[in-house]
Design a protein around this motif. Sequence first.
Motif, PDB file in Angstrom:
ATOM      1  N   UNK A   1       0.834  -1.202   0.000  1.00  0.00           N
ATOM      2  CA  UNK A   1       0.000   0.000   0.000  1.00  0.00           C
ATOM      3  C   UNK A   1       0.864   1.245   0.000  1.00  0.00           C
ATOM      4  N   UNK A   2       0.318   2.279  -0.598  1.00  0.00           N
ATOM      5  CA  UNK A   2       0.921   3.596  -0.478  1.00  0.00           C
ATOM      6  C   UNK A   2       0.413   4.192   0.820  1.00  0.00           C
ATOM      7  N   UNK A   3       1.312   4.667   1.643  1.00  0.00           N
ATOM      8  CA  UNK A   3       0.942   5.299   2.905  1.00  0.00           C
ATOM      9  C   UNK A   3       1.584   6.673   2.970  1.00  0.00           C
ATOM     10  N   UNK A   4       0.816   7.631   3.412  1.00  0.00           N
ATOM     11  CA  UNK A   4       1.377   8.955   3.663  1.00  0.00           C
ATOM     12  C   UNK A   4       2.008   8.911   5.045  1.00  0.00           C
ATOM     13  N   UNK A   5       3.270   9.289   5.103  1.00  0.00           N
ATOM     14  CA  UNK A   5       3.998   9.259   6.362  1.00  0.00           C
ATOM     15  C   UNK A   5       4.520  10.662   6.632  1.00  0.00           C
ATOM     16  N   UNK A   6       4.212  11.155   7.781  1.00  0.00           N
ATOM     17  CA  UNK A   6       4.687  12.466   8.196  1.00  0.00           C
ATOM     18  C   UNK A   6       5.787  12.219   9.222  1.00  0.00           C
ATOM     19  N   UNK A   7       7.034  12.455   8.840  1.00  0.00           N
ATOM     20  CA  UNK A   7       8.103  12.170   9.778  1.00  0.00           C
ATOM     21  C   UNK A   7       9.119  13.304   9.841  1.00  0.00           C
ATOM     22  N   UNK A   8       9.767  13.369  10.963  1.00  0.00           N
ATOM     23  CA  UNK A   8      10.801  14.362  11.212  1.00  0.00           C
ATOM     24  C   UNK A   8      12.093  13.880  10.558  1.00  0.00           C
ATOM     25  N   UNK A   9      12.671  14.710   9.702  1.00  0.00           N
ATOM     26  CA  UNK A   9      13.934  14.363   9.052  1.00  0.00           C
ATOM     27  C   UNK A   9      15.010  15.276   9.628  1.00  0.00           C
ATOM     28  N   UNK A  10      15.979  14.690  10.330  1.00  0.00           N
ATOM     29  CA  UNK A  10      17.042  15.508  10.936  1.00  0.00           C
ATOM     30  C   UNK A  10      17.774  16.348   9.887  1.00  0.00           C
ATOM     31  N   UNK A  11      18.192  17.524  10.305  1.00  0.00           N
ATOM     32  CA  UNK A  11      18.840  18.455   9.376  1.00  0.00           C
ATOM     33  C   UNK A  11      20.089  17.852   8.738  1.00  0.00           C
ATOM     34  N   UNK A  12      20.875  17.136   9.511  1.00  0.00           N
ATOM     35  CA  UNK A  12      22.101  16.551   8.949  1.00  0.00           C
ATOM     36  C   UNK A  12      21.782  15.537   7.851  1.00  0.00           C
ATOM     37  N   UNK A  13      20.711  14.792   8.042  1.00  0.00           N
ATOM     38  CA  UNK A  13      20.305  13.823   7.022  1.00  0.00           C
ATOM     39  C   UNK A  13      19.825  14.549   5.764  1.00  0.00           C
ATOM     40  N   UNK A  14      19.042  15.601   5.956  1.00  0.00           N
ATOM     41  CA  UNK A  14      18.564  16.401   4.824  1.00  0.00           C
ATOM     42  C   UNK A  14      19.739  16.993   4.049  1.00  0.00           C
TER      43      UNK A  14
END
Length: 155
Positions: free
Chosen positions: A27-40
């Motif tokens: 399934x396609x799921x919408x996920x709202x997650x926090x992405x750390x700045x260093x990872x971004x």
Amino acid sequence: MKKQKTKVRTVDKYEKYAEIGEMYSSKWKKVNLFIPSNFRMLCAILGVMPKDILCDFMRMVCYAPSDRATEEQRKAAKKFFLTCRFGQPTYSEKDINTMFKELKAMRATYNSTENMDWDDKELFWKNNHMYIEYWFKRWFEKNRRQDDISILEKY
């Protein structure tokens, strides 16, 4: 007296498995997650979207048929999963490794279907869909889990 012709009706008792049950499908799921700045920042520097990394990891760790990873990459994903102790202590590392082996075996069967004729493929997919349901229920209920199996819809 005239004999009545008996109609023979073929019943496919496994017809419901022609398509995988909605609950057990991808399934396609919408996920709202926090992405750390260093990872971004790392993703921006390398030109790779965080979503792509997460999707690739998920496909690798579960031996998804759409995964094009190498065996080395799959082993690394599995090692990361186990090292983080996801699913433990509910399931032992041995149990989780067994799950991975079974998923790998399922993938191997997917890869063997391209030369099958239509009837054999139809039978294969029905069997596969039945097995996926069985596989999930077996592992879900292994430790006498109290949740209803419909909890899968949340994941």
